[in-house]
Enzyme design. Structure first.
Site, mmCIF file in Angstrom:
data_model
loop_
_atom_site.group_PDB
_atom_site.id
_atom_site.type_symbol
_atom_site.label_atom_id
_atom_site.label_comp_id
_atom_site.label_asym_id
_atom_site.label_seq_id
_atom_site.Cartn_x
_atom_site.Cartn_y
_atom_site.Cartn_z
ATOM 1 N N HIS A 458 0.825 -1.404 -0.041
ATOM 2 C CA HIS A 458 -0.076 0.070 -0.018
ATOM 3 C C HIS A 458 0.892 1.397 -0.247
ATOM 4 C CE1 HIS A 458 -3.201 -2.779 2.183
ATOM 5 N NE2 HIS A 458 -3.191 -2.756 1.036
ATOM 6 N N PRO A 459 1.862 1.497 -0.780
ATOM 7 C CA PRO A 459 2.547 2.687 -0.861
ATOM 8 C C PRO A 459 1.973 3.834 -1.305
ATOM 9 C CG PRO A 459 3.210 1.137 -2.696
ATOM 10 C CD PRO A 459 2.289 0.556 -1.969
#
Length: 520
Positions: A458-459
């Site tokens: 989930h950057p």
């Protein structure tokens, strides 16, 4: 749905809109522009079409997609905080982006997440403001409610038959103080519940399938796959086009109205920096001429750390994988004084342990796993280009566990997951712990967390929205100080929400489309 293919159309010199990236943030922009305007749109995607590919369509087989033909191959840089390990960070390189390679989770987190964006200077991004855009995207199996939408492009379903491990987690949750709730995307996400999936009739329902496939025959839309963007054209303070590769050769295509970057939290800041937009010191280090100073480009990188995993011996064969290999999700507070849930767990119908843990523990035989993750993480990192080459290496550092509160929460979560495995609901399954192979002291659990720390993929945050000097876009997703350039992807997220990022980025894409059309 009938078979779909990407129509081949000759590349024009100019379009009204150019969208770079076809994932969760880009696909909604393309769909709404085609549906609601008479504009011409060019969608540039670096990956392949990926249509009717069995391993993409099969929700059970998503894990191997993260290191193969459909992946960018990025890694997080080693850090002493995770005992010097390199952590892979899968990102989809295919039409649909990561929505075509992810775990199919549709989850928007807690309403307080978006109120925090508004409090951070992002006007009209409170939960009340964004809820209609979440609902617009949804075709929820439960139908229209105050919280849920129906008739939208994205099919959202729950398991038709929970796997035994998923069912045990759901039924055992109350015994460790976690209530059972009906829907994590309703009034509260605190509790145990069946997961919401982008899954329909047994197949993945990606952003490409939901948003793009129905409009591919529209003559005003050109979809160019296998074309990597390598730079933006900036003239007199305005973005007027995109430099990209066609059959390996650089071409320049112009946008008469707007360029929309939707290349994701890694490639959007890279593309900005390649174009001379970013921190003047960083650009000087790389030898890239400064076009527009925005020191926040590549900063504020955030991701959710995930301890992979608490692994247990099974008393019996687990049978074939179902759903996405999971089926349920649990959200709870690591400390009672918190305002919202911060930790998260899910089942894995097999062994999901990180390589270091596989080296340390005997995981032979029939095993199942439970991830222990932190969704309300506070640690912040950065992304740096190491050369000015568009295909050169990057240093991507999330600084996992840099904040003591993050480490403390994960230590607590591991303990809760181990408690869960010993509840009555697991009596027919649980045959002892494999990793860790026993109850640990706090110091030992810290070491287990460091060795098992991985990523939820989930950057976000690397071109954040806001008003301060480190912000890159304003509250209408326009790049500060430049005309003609919008960003519509996870990079604009100012504070990471407590959820998988596909749903919030889809919401961002829906809002970006309204901003472009003057509808919001």
């Amino acid at each position: 749905m009938a078979e779909t293919s990407v129509p081949t159309r000759p590349l024009q010199k100019a379009y009204d809109y150019i969208v770079v990236g076809s994932g969760s943030g880009g696909s909604p922009v393309v769909r709404r522009l085609i549906d609601n305007t008479d504009a011409t749109v060019l969608l540039i995607e670096a990956g392949e079409p990926g249509i009717d590919v069995p391993e993409i369509d099969d929700p059970r087989e998503w894990v191997p997609l993260g290191r193969g033909r459909w992946d960018w191959g990025y890694d997080y840089a080693p850090s002493p905080l995770v005992n010097g390990r390199t952590i892979g960070i899968p990102r989809g390189k295919v039409l649909g982006g990561s929505s075509a390679t992810n775990a199919l989770m549709w989850y928007r987190g807690n309403p307080l997440d978006y109120d925090a964006w508004a409090d951070a200077g992002c006007e009209r991004w409170s939960f009340r403001d964004v809820l209609p855009y979440f609902k617009r995207a949804e075709d929820w199996e439960g139908g229209e409610t105050t919280w849920r939408g129906t008739g939208g492009p994205l099919k959202i379903t729950t398991s038709k038959m929970l796997h035994p491990v998923a069912r045990a987690m759901l039924e055992g949750a109350p015994d460790v103080g976690i209530p059972v709730i009906a829907d994590p995307n309703a009034a509260t996400n605190e509790g145990a519940c069946p997961s919401n999936f982008n899954l329909f009739e047994g197949k993945r329902w990606s952003s490409a399938k939901g948003y793009l496939h129905p409009i591919m025959d529209n003559e005003r839309l050109t979809i160019l796959t296998g074309s990597q963007a390598i730079g933006l054209v900036i003239e007199n303070g305005r973005c007027t086009g995109v430099r990209h590769l066609v059959d390996g050769k650089p071409v320049t295509t112009l946008a008469t109205t707007q360029v929309v970057l939707a290349a994701g939290a890694i490639d959007t800041p890279r593309l900005l920096m390649l174009s001379g937009i970013g921190d003047p010191a960083e650009l000087a280090r790389l030898g890239i001429p400064l076009i527009h100073a925005l020191p926040g480009v590549g900063r504020n990188l955030q991701d959710h750390p995930l301890v992979q995993a608490v692994v247990c011996r099974s008393k019996k064969p687990l049978g074939p994988k179902t759903d996405n290999g999971g089926g349920t999700m649990l959200n709870w507070k690591s400390r009672p004084d918190l305002k919202q849930p911060d930790v998260h767990s899910f089942p894995v119908q097999g062994n999901s342990a990180e390589p270091r843990l596989r080296e340390l523990y005997d995981m032979s035989g029939e095993v199942f796993s439970m991830g222990a993750g932190l969704m309300h993480s506070k640690s912040v990192g950065y992304l740096r280009m190491l050369t000015a080459d568009p295909f050169g290496p990057l240093e991507i550092q999330p600084n996992y566990l840099a904040e003591q509160s993050d480490l403390n929460a994960l230590v607590s979560a591991v303990g809760t997951v181990m408690d869960l495995a010993e509840t009555r609901a697991f009596a027919d399954l649980f045959d002892g712990f494999v990793a860790p192979d026993r109850r640990l002291t706090k110091a030992e659990t810290v070491e287990f967390v460091r060795n098992g720390c991985s990523t939820f993929f989930h950057p976000c945050g690397t071109a954040k929205m806001g008003r301060d000097e480190m912000s890159v876009v304003d509250a209408r997703l326009s790049v500060h100080g430049l005309d003609g350039l919008t960003i519509s992807d996870a990079s604009v997220i100012p504070i990471i929400p407590t959820c998988n990022t596909h749903a919030p980025v889809t919401m961002i894409g829906e809002r970006a489309a309204d901003f472009l059309m003057g509808a919001a």
